[in-house]
Design an enzyme around this catalytic site. Structure first.
Site, mmCIF file in Angstrom:
data_model
loop_
_atom_site.group_PDB
_atom_site.id
_atom_site.type_symbol
_atom_site.label_atom_id
_atom_site.label_comp_id
_atom_site.label_asym_id
_atom_site.label_seq_id
_atom_site.Cartn_x
_atom_site.Cartn_y
_atom_site.Cartn_z
ATOM 1 N N GLU A 1 1.359 2.679 -5.713
ATOM 2 C CA GLU A 1 1.254 1.737 -6.835
ATOM 3 C C GLU A 1 1.397 0.289 -6.386
ATOM 4 O O GLU A 1 0.710 -0.603 -6.899
ATOM 5 C CB GLU A 1 2.350 2.076 -7.850
ATOM 6 C CG GLU A 1 2.141 1.485 -9.210
ATOM 7 C CD GLU A 1 3.182 2.018 -10.178
ATOM 8 O OE1 GLU A 1 3.909 1.192 -10.742
ATOM 9 O OE2 GLU A 1 3.278 3.245 -10.350
ATOM 10 N N ASP A 2 2.288 0.052 -5.419
ATOM 11 C CA ASP A 2 2.650 -1.330 -5.069
ATOM 12 C C ASP A 2 2.034 -1.860 -3.776
ATOM 13 O O ASP A 2 2.157 -3.044 -3.487
ATOM 14 C CB ASP A 2 4.187 -1.445 -4.948
ATOM 15 C CG ASP A 2 4.889 -1.204 -6.276
ATOM 16 O OD1 ASP A 2 4.210 -1.295 -7.307
ATOM 17 O OD2 ASP A 2 6.099 -0.920 -6.271
#
Length: 749
Positions: A89-90
């Site tokens: 996600e990051d």
């Protein structure tokens, strides 16, 4: 203050080594090597990132992995997944990279934990879509949800560093969705902590008050518990049982709920704690020994027969087993009377399942078929409900259905052949029919309970034996959705009526498109559909088309929508902001454009910004100046201002966090607000006259409505008043509480 990178590096290693030490008992083969690889990938991926608190980001995945092992009891796969859960996600790492390094199982778990990115149709909920995605992995791997709960628990423990509006959104979402999920998975310790932390940020004053009072009476409580358990311990010692016994206070959240639901002040709640007896006995002696301990407890203290809960003979569907009884203690200390005390009796195995839930359940799988069958039965129901769901049901509806099945007590009923069926409390004969089989439910015309004929809507009670009556001519109708309670029954009824509804949906859409052309709109756009949905309060586009197609809404009504729309647009044109506000980003952007000289341009100032943006005070909670509030962007009615403790706020903040905006009262606001007060007390001659005199004559407050009823010497009144702000309200309540006979004055929620 400069960052000491070497000190941080040593702290990261210390936390990593603690994780390995905790996990060591169940590591095998090359598990430690795989965990190390996951840790190094995560540390490298997050090396430039910091949390809002200023700490290195890697502290978070390490903490989540630690919770998975130490507090839930998960293994190597979960540790690796927890360490990597934010990497996709990051950072630039992809699921394909994860699969290559760790295999498809861990890649699948991380996919379930990764939020959906991209844009969403206006009126939908990004939170609900993400929750739907996570729930759908339940049918593949329940560890996704367990890791997500660990993630949420650590975020709640470190929430103090976040901005206030973020705290409110995350805490509301936690109480609304994640605490019920932890409850349903049997994670009692985590559920309790999530609820308490959620309350800490949504109702900080109430939380602080209860926490302080629990601390104040801690010594008295401990002294009372020691006195209460002394005779029980003496009898247990004589039996030579291996046991532990202790008193523990009820959670702050459960005390808060009791105060709120029963209108009972803290000092009048006597069952503030429970005494738990945990015995260490072999599996085959569990049931008999639990009942023997019950016998000892009730030899010393008189039980309340209506408060006996036997989850040893029939475990809850999440695997919870325990024997609960409430007994009357003897007077002690300053108490002139006895008080009710809840006593929980369970074995060491049952206690581990009660605290660690599903993970402990799998540890004991195969050793206890009762727990196993109950848990698998619930899990299969959830899987079935999720698998039958499709995109025609909105994510919000799915989340609502699942949420409704999370927090509930259970009712135990039987088929004519004596087979036990476990349903949620409030289930009807029709719920039971669908639980037996979808076709039985679809053809159900009634039921017999104990040989007596009852309707489909008959609510079931513990011990009922039910026979379902069917007819080949029967078919489900939309009215059935109001009768049933269980997720399974709702899903099945929706499936049956979906086909029949399709023709009405198509017809309704065609009718609307045709009439819009006559009214001067060339096509039915997504924007117009959303406006019509909001105007007619339809839950989605299909619901809107269906109502027109079925004739529930006359097509001529569209001319009223057009005239109201044009009036709204004229009103909007007078505002400084003319671009439609659809979420907090568009609000902030436009406010900064028209308020470029104001530092806090992303905050809606109530009382000052009326000429710039369209907002109204929500009728569901009637906020007044001084209340903690937030703004919520509706689809078609501008911005509504809600109190943070509004009954609807957990739902709004949980589902639609992207449409929540910061709002506060202007410092020099000069407005009057309607406030509803509830007044209770003991009736006497002249009481109503005294109450109205204090309000009107002494405090010069305008009464807009008054309704007082008297029954059996007690009165209850509802009064609507015009108030300036919360300070004015506090002063008024104080004066009313001084009137002779008045016991309680409260603002109506």
């Amino acid at each position: 203050m400069p960052i000491n990178l070497e000190k941080e590096r040593l702290e990261i290693l210390k936390r990593y080594r603690k994780l390995l030490r905790t996990a060591k008992p169940f590591l095998k083969d090359d598990d430690a090597k795989q965990i190390k690889k996951a840790f190094l990938i995560s540390a490298e991926a997050h090396k430039e990132m910091r949390r809002k608190s200023g700490e290195p980001y890697i502290y978070h995945p390490l903490a989540v992995a630690q919770i998975c092992v130490e507090e839930i009891g998960l293994g190597t796969t979960s540790i690796i997944s927890a360490l990597l859960h934010d990497v996709v996600e990051d950072t630039d790492t992809t699921l394909a990279d994860i699969e290559k390094d760790f295999g498809p199982k861990i890649a699948s778990i991380i996919d379930g934990l990764t939020k959906i990115s991209g844009t969403f149709e206006y009126g939908t909920s990004q939170q609900a879509e993400n929750f739907r995605k996570m729930l759908l992995t339940l049918s593949d791997d329940i560890r996704v949800i367990l890791i997500k709960l660990a993630d949420r628990l650590h975020n709640m423990r470190t929430l103090s560093s976040m901005a206030k509006e973020k705290q409110l959104k995350i805490a509301s979402e936690t109480i609304y969705l994640y605490a019920p999920l932890a409850h349903r998975l049997g994670l009692n310790a985590i559920k309790t902590e999530l609820e308490d932390l959620g309350l800490k940020y949504t109702e900080p004053e109430a939380f602080k008050e209860i926490a302080n009072k629990l601390t104040e009476n801690k010594r008295n409580r401990e002294s009372f518990v020691d006195h209460f358990i002394r005779p029980i311990k003496k009898s247990l010692d004589e039996l030579h049982l291996n046991y532990t016994i202790k008193g523990r206070p009820k959670s702050i959240y459960s005390i808060y709920n009791k105060i709120k639901s029963s209108n009972t002040p803290f000092d009048k709640i006597y069952d503030l704690f429970a005494v738990r007896v945990v015995i260490d006995v072999p599996l085959e002696r569990e049931k008999a020994d639990c009942w023997e301990v019950y016998s000892i407890v009730t030899d010393h203290y008189r039980p309340n027969p209506s408060r006996l809960k036997d989850w040893v003979s029939t475990p809850k569907s999440n695997g919870y087993e325990s024997l609960h009884t409430t007994v009357m203690s003897l007077p002690y200390g300053n108490d002139k009377e006895g008080r009710w005390v809840e006593v929980q009796i369970r074995t060491k195995r049952m206690d581990e399942i009660a605290e660690k839930g599903v993970a402990a359940h799998f540890k004991y799988k195969g050793t206890d078929t009762r727990t196993s069958q109950a848990f698998e039965s619930w899990l299969s129901q959830v899987r079935e409900a999720l698998e039958t769901n499709d995109k025609s049901q909105s994510a919000v509806e799915l989340v609502d259905d699942i949420k409704n099945s999370l927090y509930h007590e259970e009712v135990f009923v039987f088929t004519p052949k004596g087979k036990l069926v476990v349903l949620q409390v409030g289930s009807t004969a029709l719920d039971f029919a669908f639980e037996i089989h979808s076709e039985v439910g679809a053809k159900c015309i009634g039921a017999k309970v104990g040989g007596k004929l009852v309707p489909l809507s008959h609510k079931l009670s513990n011990g009922d034996q039910i026979e379902i009556l069917t007819s080949s001519k029967q078919k489900p109708s939309e009215d059935w959705l109001r009768i049933v309670t269980t997720t399974k029954a709702k899903a099945r009824i929706k499936d049956f009526i979906k086909e029949e509804n399709k023709s009405h949906v198509i017809k309704g859409r065609d009718m609307i498109e045709h009439r819009l052309k006559i009214l001067g709109y060339p096509s039915l756009t997504l924007e117009i559909t959303n406006q019509l949905r909001a105007y007619y309060n339809a839950k989605d586009a299909n619901d809107l088309f269906y109502r027109f197609g079925k004739g529930y809404v006359a097509i001529e009504q569209l001319k009223h929508w057009k005239s109201d729309k044009e009036m709204h647009e004229r009103k909007q044109a007078e505002k400084a902001i003319q671009v439609p506000i659809v979420d907090n980003k568009s609000f902030t952007k436009e406010m900064k454009r028209v308020q470029h000289d104001r530092k806090d341009a992303d905050i809606l100032l109530i009382g000052e910004d009326m000429d710039k943006v369209d907002y109204t005070l929500a009728k569901c909670c009637n906020p007044i100046s001084g209340d903690d509030v937030f703004g919520f962007v509706t689809i078609n009615e501008g911005i509504k201002i809600h109190r943070t403790n509004c009954p609807n706020s957990p739902e709004l903040l949980s589902r639609h966090g992207d449409r929540v905006i910061k709002a506060q009262w202007a410092s020099q606001i000069a407005m009057s607000f309607v406030v509803d007060l509830v007044i209770r007390g003991i009736d006497r001659v002249g009481l109503v006259n005294d109450v109205t005199r204090v309000i009107s004559d002494e405090l010069k407050v305008n009464i807009t409505a008054l309704n007082i009823g008297v029954k059996d010497g007690l009165f209850e009144g509802r009064i609507s008043l015009m108030i300036q702000d919360t300070d004015h309200l506090v002063a008024l309540v104080g004066e009313l509480e001084r009137v002779a006979g008045v016991i309680e004055v409260a603002r109506e929620e």
